[in-house]
Structure formats: structure tokens, C-alpha cells
Scaffold this motif. Structure first.
Motif, PDB file in Angstrom:
ATOM      1  N   GLN A 105       0.860  -1.180   0.000  1.00 49.20           N
ATOM      2  CA  GLN A 105       0.000   0.000   0.000  1.00 49.20           C
ATOM      3  C   GLN A 105       0.897   1.230   0.000  1.00 49.20           C
ATOM      4  O   GLN A 105       1.464   1.603   1.018  1.00 49.20           O
ATOM      5  CB  GLN A 105      -0.930  -0.013   1.222  1.00 49.20           C
ATOM      6  N   LYS A 106       1.033   1.854  -1.168  1.00 49.10           N
ATOM      7  CA  LYS A 106       1.939   2.983  -1.313  1.00 49.10           C
ATOM      8  C   LYS A 106       1.399   4.245  -0.656  1.00 49.10           C
ATOM      9  O   LYS A 106       2.174   5.131  -0.274  1.00 49.10           O
ATOM     10  CB  LYS A 106       2.198   3.248  -2.794  1.00 49.10           C
ATOM     11  N   GLU A 107       0.099   4.349  -0.569  1.00 54.45           N
ATOM     12  CA  GLU A 107      -0.527   5.517   0.040  1.00 54.45           C
ATOM     13  C   GLU A 107      -1.779   5.059   0.771  1.00 54.45           C
ATOM     14  O   GLU A 107      -2.367   4.030   0.417  1.00 54.45           O
ATOM     15  CB  GLU A 107      -0.880   6.544  -1.033  1.00 54.45           C
ATOM     16  N   PRO A 108      -2.203   5.781   1.811  1.00 54.93           N
ATOM     17  CA  PRO A 108      -3.383   5.364   2.572  1.00 54.93           C
ATOM     18  C   PRO A 108      -4.616   5.297   1.683  1.00 54.93           C
ATOM     19  O   PRO A 108      -4.815   6.138   0.809  1.00 54.93           O
ATOM     20  CB  PRO A 108      -3.530   6.466   3.633  1.00 54.93           C
ATOM     21  N   ALA A 109      -5.423   4.260   1.901  1.00 48.87           N
ATOM     22  CA  ALA A 109      -6.660   4.137   1.134  1.00 48.87           C
ATOM     23  C   ALA A 109      -7.640   5.223   1.556  1.00 48.87           C
ATOM     24  O   ALA A 109      -7.704   5.600   2.731  1.00 48.87           O
ATOM     25  CB  ALA A 109      -7.280   2.758   1.357  1.00 48.87           C
ATOM     26  N   GLU A 110      -8.369   5.736   0.596  1.00 52.48           N
ATOM     27  CA  GLU A 110      -9.402   6.720   0.913  1.00 52.48           C
ATOM     28  C   GLU A 110     -10.550   6.003   1.609  1.00 52.48           C
ATOM     29  O   GLU A 110     -11.104   5.044   1.085  1.00 52.48           O
ATOM     30  CB  GLU A 110      -9.906   7.394  -0.358  1.00 52.48           C
ATOM     31  N   THR A 111     -10.892   6.468   2.803  1.00 56.35           N
ATOM     32  CA  THR A 111     -11.974   5.856   3.571  1.00 56.35           C
ATOM     33  C   THR A 111     -13.178   6.786   3.543  1.00 56.35           C
ATOM     34  O   THR A 111     -13.233   7.761   4.297  1.00 56.35           O
ATOM     35  CB  THR A 111     -11.543   5.586   5.019  1.00 56.35           C
ATOM     36  N   PRO A 112     -14.138   6.521   2.669  1.00 54.57           N
ATOM     37  CA  PRO A 112     -15.288   7.408   2.569  1.00 54.57           C
ATOM     38  C   PRO A 112     -16.157   7.320   3.815  1.00 54.57           C
ATOM     39  O   PRO A 112     -16.161   6.318   4.526  1.00 54.57           O
ATOM     40  CB  PRO A 112     -16.037   6.883   1.333  1.00 54.57           C
ATOM     41  N   ALA A 113     -16.880   8.407   4.072  1.00 55.14           N
ATOM     42  CA  ALA A 113     -17.785   8.410   5.214  1.00 55.14           C
ATOM     43  C   ALA A 113     -18.878   7.374   4.986  1.00 55.14           C
ATOM     44  O   ALA A 113     -19.363   7.181   3.878  1.00 55.14           O
ATOM     45  CB  ALA A 113     -18.385   9.796   5.384  1.00 55.14           C
ATOM     46  N   GLY A 114     -19.266   6.708   6.032  1.00 54.79           N
ATOM     47  CA  GLY A 114     -20.306   5.696   5.918  1.00 54.79           C
ATOM     48  C   GLY A 114     -20.074   4.583   6.911  1.00 54.79           C
ATOM     49  O   GLY A 114     -19.023   4.509   7.566  1.00 54.79           O
ATOM     50  N   PRO A 115     -21.041   3.690   7.039  1.00 58.64           N
ATOM     51  CA  PRO A 115     -20.920   2.607   8.014  1.00 58.64           C
ATOM     52  C   PRO A 115     -19.833   1.614   7.631  1.00 58.64           C
ATOM     53  O   PRO A 115     -19.515   1.459   6.455  1.00 58.64           O
ATOM     54  CB  PRO A 115     -22.304   1.953   7.986  1.00 58.64           C
ATOM     55  N   PRO A 116     -19.269   0.922   8.614  1.00 60.27           N
ATOM     56  CA  PRO A 116     -18.228  -0.081   8.339  1.00 60.27           C
ATOM     57  C   PRO A 116     -18.818  -1.388   7.836  1.00 60.27           C
ATOM     58  O   PRO A 116     -20.043  -1.538   7.712  1.00 60.27           O
ATOM     59  CB  PRO A 116     -17.574  -0.263   9.717  1.00 60.27           C
ATOM     60  N   VAL A 117     -17.934  -2.323   7.546  1.00 60.88           N
ATOM     61  CA  VAL A 117     -18.319  -3.696   7.204  1.00 60.88           C
ATOM     62  C   VAL A 117     -17.916  -4.584   8.383  1.00 60.88           C
ATOM     63  O   VAL A 117     -16.809  -4.454   8.907  1.00 60.88           O
ATOM     64  CB  VAL A 117     -17.622  -4.176   5.921  1.00 60.88           C
ATOM     65  N   ALA A 118     -18.808  -5.457   8.806  1.00 62.21           N
ATOM     66  CA  ALA A 118     -18.505  -6.384   9.896  1.00 62.21           C
ATOM     67  C   ALA A 118     -17.957  -7.691   9.332  1.00 62.21           C
ATOM     68  O   ALA A 118     -18.427  -8.182   8.308  1.00 62.21           O
ATOM     69  CB  ALA A 118     -19.750  -6.668  10.722  1.00 62.21           C
ATOM     70  N   VAL A 119     -16.947  -8.232  10.001  1.00 63.29           N
ATOM     71  CA  VAL A 119     -16.410  -9.552   9.656  1.00 63.29           C
ATOM     72  C   VAL A 119     -16.465 -10.413  10.901  1.00 63.29           C
ATOM     73  O   VAL A 119     -15.803 -10.122  11.901  1.00 63.29           O
ATOM     74  CB  VAL A 119     -14.963  -9.469   9.131  1.00 63.29           C
ATOM     75  N   LEU A 120     -17.269 -11.462  10.867  1.00 59.22           N
ATOM     76  CA  LEU A 120     -17.447 -12.363  12.010  1.00 59.22           C
ATOM     77  C   LEU A 120     -16.837 -13.718  11.695  1.00 59.22           C
ATOM     78  O   LEU A 120     -16.926 -14.197  10.554  1.00 59.22           O
ATOM     79  CB  LEU A 120     -18.936 -12.570  12.314  1.00 59.22           C
TER      80      LEU A 120
END
Length: 249
Positions: A105-120
Motif C-alpha cells: 500500500q503505497k498511500e493510505p486508502a481513501e476511507t469514505p464516510a459511511g458505516p463499516p463492514v462487519a467480519v465475524l
């Protein structure tokens, strides 16, 4: 691609240089592999390297060529020997032993506003597949809520996290054995559930086939099922669901 076209339009990049940059598009032929450098333009995320069945040197060369044209690279099903070869070819490559993934990852990923994703994950033994999903989602720019070892044999552990689950946009549920957890989760949340069967289990689990069939036959609605141990596939589907929702807002 946008930066290249903008550079030509502004006169910072001449036509000959742009032609050289576009030479390997839409794909680059290495002889044993044809690298799809346009994958991110079509689907939103670059081509991912599936290392199983490839030699370490092949993976290293593919990784290096993808890294030359993309700010992010992901390789799955990679062992330590493969990573050792990649590390010599690409500075900054990182190994995730639990997930058996190599990332750059050469640069931080853009994290758009919004709810997360759950991983169970149902059990600790399912965590490698869950970690593959979590790492892929993070590279795609999604905030992730990882909830591990919340299987049905101690279902009170799941109930403690229902509020967190309902705050997420999509729920990825990873389970082996009898594969019951996705059905339970889908019966408790209005969020779309992506079920991932794993090959964890005793003999009659048939290396994940029992869990796969259980998930396909779930009586709870709102479940999509990916293939056995396919953590990346679940992340890609979750990414598509979230991006589609954002585009229609």
C-alpha cells in the motif's frame, strides 16, 4: 489514468511519454500470465494475485509489475517462501501470516464516510479466512469491525455484539463445521449477510462442503454465499454492495 490524462492536457507529460505509459494497457503479457491493469477502472479494485499453483518467482514478478502501475497490490494464499521472493523484488511488501496474504500500500486508502463492514468468525480456526476478508476490505478503503470466535456453540457471545453488527453496512460471516452462524446472524439483522464456508471441521464436514450446503440451504433470507475459504471473494462482494449504495445516494 486520470493523472496521466491531466498531465498531457496540462503539458507536463508529452505524448510520447504517455504512449509509453499506456503501452501495457489494457493488459501486460508476461508469457505465463496476462496482467489486467485496467481491472481497477472497471471494478474499483486492482487484479488480485492468487498465489496457489504459481511458483514464488512468478508471484514475485507479477507482484512487481502490478506494483509498478497500482498504488495497492494484494496477493492471497501466499506462504513464507513466496513472501521471501516478493520481498526481494518489491520494497515495502508486507506479509500477514494469519491470512497468508501479501500486501503493498503505497498511500493510505481513501476511507469514505459511511458505516463499516462487519467480519465475524464462528471459531478461532476460521480466523485465517476472516483475516483475508478484513485485510482486503481495509485495502479497499472500508472501515472494518472484526468480531471473532462468536459461534453458535456459545451464542451469548454473538448477542453481545448485535448493536455493532446492526451499525454496519454489510456483514461477512465466516464459519466451518456445520456452518450455522450465517443463518443465525441473518435472522437477527436487516443487513445483507455474506456467508463464507471454511474447510474447518471433522471428517463428515468434507473439507467445507457440509458448511457450504448448509449456508446455501439457509431458511434465513438475505444471505449470499461464496465459495469455501474464499475470504477475498466475500470482501469483493461486500465492496460492490457498499459502493453501489453510495453511488445511488
Amino acid at each position: 489514468m486520470k493523472a496521466l490524462l491531466a498531465g498531457v492536457a496540462e503539458g507536463r507529460i508529452d505524448v510520447a511519454e504517455a504512449v509509453r505509459a499506456l503501452r501495457d494497457l489494457p493488459y501486460e503479457n508476461l508469457g505465463y500470465a496476462r496482467l489486467d491493469h485496467h481491472r481497477a477502472l472497471r471494478t474499483g479494485f486492482p487484479e488480485v494475485i492468487f498465489c496457489q499453483g504459481k511458483t514464488p518467482s512468478q508471484v514475485a514478478q507479477i507482484f512487481a509489475r502490478l506494483a509498478a502501475k497500482s498504488p495497492v497490490v494484494l496477493a492471497t494464499r501466499a506462504g513464507e517462501q513466496v513472501f521471501a521472493c516478493v520481498k526481494r523484488a518489491v520494497a515495502g511488501a508486507k506479509y500477514h501470516p494469519a491470512a497468508r496474504c501479501i500486501t503493498l500500500q503505497k498511500e493510505p486508502a481513501e476511507t469514505p464516510a459511511g458505516p463499516p463492514v462487519a467480519v465475524l468468525s464462528a471459531g478461532t480456526a476460521d480466523q485465517p479466512v476472516a483475516e483475508e476478508s478484513r485485510i482486503a476490505l481495509s485495502l479497499m478503503g472500508h472501515p472494518v469491525r472484526a468480531l471473532y470466535d462468536v459461534g453458535v456453540s456459545g451464542i451469548h457471545r454473538l448477542f453481545d455484539h448485535l448493536e455493532t453488527i446492526n451499525e454496519c453496512a454489510v456483514v461477512i460471516v465466516v464459519a466451518g463445521m456445520e456452518g450455522a452462524l450465517p443463518s443465525v446472524v441473518a435472522g437477527l439483522t436487516p443487513r445483507p449477510v455474506i456467508a463464507v464456508p471454511t474447510s474447518v471441521g471433522y471428517g463428515s464436514s468434507f473439507n467445507g462442503l457440509a458448511a457450504l450446503l448448509a449456508m446455501l440451504n439457509s431458511c434465513a433470507p438475505g444471505i449470499g454465499v461464496v465459495n469455501i475459504d474464499n475470504g477475498y471473494g466475500a470482501a469483493a462482494l461486500a465492496d460492490a454492495i457498499v459502493r453501489t449504495g453510495r453511488e445511488r445516494e
